[in-house]
Write an enzyme that holds these catalytic residues in place. Structure first.
Site, PDB file in Angstrom:
ATOM      1  N   ARG A 145       0.822  -1.209   0.000  1.00 54.56           N
ATOM      2  CA  ARG A 145       0.000   0.000   0.000  1.00 54.56           C
ATOM      3  C   ARG A 145       0.859   1.262   0.000  1.00 54.56           C
ATOM      4  NH1 ARG A 145      -3.419   0.387   4.500  1.00 54.56           N
ATOM      5  NH2 ARG A 145      -4.854   1.506   3.165  1.00 54.56           N
ATOM      6  N   GLY A 146       2.010   1.197  -0.665  1.00 52.35           N
ATOM      7  CA  GLY A 146       2.876   2.375  -0.778  1.00 52.35           C
ATOM      8  C   GLY A 146       3.224   2.936   0.585  1.00 52.35           C
ATOM      9  N   GLU A 147       3.015   4.221   0.761  1.00 50.86           N
ATOM     10  CA  GLU A 147       3.407   4.871   2.020  1.00 50.86           C
ATOM     11  C   GLU A 147       2.567   4.402   3.205  1.00 50.86           C
ATOM     12  OE1 GLU A 147       2.389   9.127   2.318  1.00 50.86           O
ATOM     13  OE2 GLU A 147       1.217   8.832   0.501  1.00 50.86           O
TER      14      GLU A 147
ATOM     15  N   GLY B 133       2.069   1.136   3.898  1.00 49.95           N
ATOM     16  CA  GLY B 133       2.581  -0.139   4.389  1.00 49.95           C
ATOM     17  C   GLY B 133       2.045  -1.347   3.656  1.00 49.95           C
TER      18      GLY B 133
ATOM     19  N   ASP C  68       9.105  -4.395  -6.167  1.00 52.09           N
ATOM     20  CA  ASP C  68      10.056  -5.477  -6.460  1.00 52.09           C
ATOM     21  C   ASP C  68      11.154  -5.523  -5.401  1.00 52.09           C
ATOM     22  OD1 ASP C  68       8.763  -5.945  -9.013  1.00 52.09           O
ATOM     23  OD2 ASP C  68       9.639  -4.021  -9.572  1.00 52.09           O
TER      24      ASP C  68
HETATM   25  P1  AMP Z   1       7.229  -1.557  -9.408  1.00 49.71           P
HETATM   26  O1  AMP Z   1       7.400  -0.069  -9.258  1.00 49.71           O
HETATM   27  O2  AMP Z   1       7.851  -2.329  -8.280  1.00 49.71           O
HETATM   28  O3  AMP Z   1       5.838  -1.971  -9.667  1.00 49.71           O
HETATM   29  O4  AMP Z   1       8.043  -1.996 -10.720  1.00 49.71           O
HETATM   30  C1  AMP Z   1       8.574  -1.099 -11.636  1.00 49.71           C
HETATM   31  C2  AMP Z   1       9.350  -1.853 -12.696  1.00 49.71           C
HETATM   32  O5  AMP Z   1       8.471  -2.703 -13.439  1.00 49.71           O
HETATM   33  C3  AMP Z   1       9.982  -0.885 -13.683  1.00 49.71           C
HETATM   34  O6  AMP Z   1      11.369  -0.863 -13.500  1.00 49.71           O
HETATM   35  C4  AMP Z   1       9.559  -1.413 -15.062  1.00 49.71           C
HETATM   36  O7  AMP Z   1      10.652  -1.594 -15.928  1.00 49.71           O
HETATM   37  C5  AMP Z   1       8.872  -2.746 -14.793  1.00 49.71           C
HETATM   38  N1  AMP Z   1       7.673  -2.918 -15.619  1.00 49.71           N
HETATM   39  C6  AMP Z   1       6.748  -1.976 -15.951  1.00 49.71           C
HETATM   40  N2  AMP Z   1       5.786  -2.502 -16.734  1.00 49.71           N
HETATM   41  C7  AMP Z   1       6.099  -3.822 -16.914  1.00 49.71           C
HETATM   42  C8  AMP Z   1       5.482  -4.921 -17.633  1.00 49.71           C
HETATM   43  N3  AMP Z   1       4.347  -4.760 -18.330  1.00 49.71           N
HETATM   44  N4  AMP Z   1       6.080  -6.136 -17.578  1.00 49.71           N
HETATM   45  C9  AMP Z   1       7.220  -6.290 -16.872  1.00 49.71           C
HETATM   46  N5  AMP Z   1       7.848  -5.314 -16.183  1.00 49.71           N
HETATM   47  C10 AMP Z   1       7.305  -4.092 -16.192  1.00 49.71           C
END
Ligand code: AMP
Length: 305
Positions: free
Chosen positions: A202-204, A206, A234
């Site tokens: 949930r971002g900021e 938690g 990630d």
């Molecule tokens: P997050 O902010 O943790 O959701 O992930 C961001 C990362 O997801 C970025 O570095 C993007 O390169 C990658 N990303 C964005 N769209 C996609 C997609 N459709 N498939 C795979 N990776 C993606």
């Protein structure tokens, strides 16, 4: 125990209210691997194009991330372009260029097929399923996804999430996947789809973790400066799985500790653009923030309570 990660390695163009970066290192597997590498060895399976700068592969190798499964093929690297407004919790995708991902078929090297810890980072759910079919008998599988795949490949995605131990998604994705606006109802509906454990970021605000019989709520680490939330999810997943793989402790307590390590890692990542903060981060800083987290969330019982 090492972790196998399959996901995107990308060049991202990101704009936040605090600045703009063009074609910087990004991708779901990149953030995941770098974060997890603070806790355990990581084997990475992904694809990049001929334009992927050598300095990025050097950086990943310098983190003991095994790149035998990273193929370099003719064409351009996956490119994502996104923007954040002052509400840094929600990214607006401006462009998604799958490029070399369009024809990518993940082949798990024989040496990785016995992986015990597997993360299916954000990629096409059909590819996630292909990976699952190649890994013999994983002990813990976690999976991430995003709105792009929930709307374009919902059935393939539902098949994957039934087979994983932890589905790690953000709250907007939980609402979209379930069709419920209330998060508790959304979680119940996703658990009913066959998901064993659901972690909602949930971002900021938690993280909430549901597993059908219990709920764990962790706040986010309060930060005064957030520059770029890209990859926070990630990075969270990398800390979470990295800690589980390092300790092998899959009890409720162990999984809760892993959630906090994930939150600690994500809190560092958002302090700078791209992977810049993870590049300068040290393990003692991680431990110190974990301790602060513990103090910050501790409270005493009252009388019999
Ligand atoms: P997050 O902010 O943790 O959701 O992930 C961001 C990362 O997801 C970025 O570095 C993007 O390169 C990658 N990303 C964005 N769209 C996609 C997609 N459709 N498939 C795979 N990776 C993606």
């Amino acid at each position: 125990m090492s972790i196998l990660v399959v996901g995107s390695v990308a060049l991202d163009s990101v704009e936040t209210p605090f600045g703009k970066r063009e074609r910087v290192l990004g991708g779901s597997a990149t953030y995941f691997s770098t974060s997890a590498s603070f806790f355990t060895d990581v084997n990475l399976v992904a694809v990049v194009g001929e334009d992927f700068p050598e300095e990025h592969t050097k950086f990943l190798s310098s983190r003991n991330i095994d790149l035998n499964g990273l193929s370099r093929v003719p064409g351009e690297t996956f490119h994502w372009k996104g923007r954040y407004g002052y509400d840094l919790n929600e990214a607006q995708t401006l462009e998604t260029h799958l490029n070399v991902f369009e024809t990518f078929r993940p082949v798990i090297p024989a040496a990785y097929a016995d992986a015990e810890y597997l993360i299916l980072a954000n990629i096409d759910p059909e590819l996630q399923m292909e990976v699952l079919n190649q890994v013999k008998n994983p002990k813990v599988v976690a999976c991430d996804t995003m709105n792009f795949w929930i709307s374009s490949k919902p059935e393939a995605l539902k098949e994957v999430i039934r087979k994983v131990d932890f589905l790690i998604i953000n709250e907007g994705e939980a609402r979209q996947l379930s069709g419920e606006s209330n998060l508790i109802r959304a979680a119940r509906s996703i658990i009913a789809m066959g998901v064993k454990n659901l972690i909602v970021k949930r971002g900021e605000y938690g993280v909430l973790m549901f597993n059908g019989h219990s709920l764990f709520a962790a706040p986010a680490y309060p930060l005064e400066e957030v520059f770029d939330p890209t990859g926070a999810g990630d990075t969270f997943a990398g800390g979470f799985m990295g800690y589980l793989a390092n300790t092998g402790n899959l009890t409720d307590e162990g999984v809760r500790q892993a959630v906090i390590f994930g939150s600690v890692m994500a809190s560092f990542n958002v302090e700078a653009f791209s992977l810049d903060r993870l590049k300068s981060l040290t393990y003692p800083e991680i431990e110190a923030r974990y301790r602060t987290f513990k103090q910050m969330t501790h409270f005493e019982g009252v009388n019999e309570l």
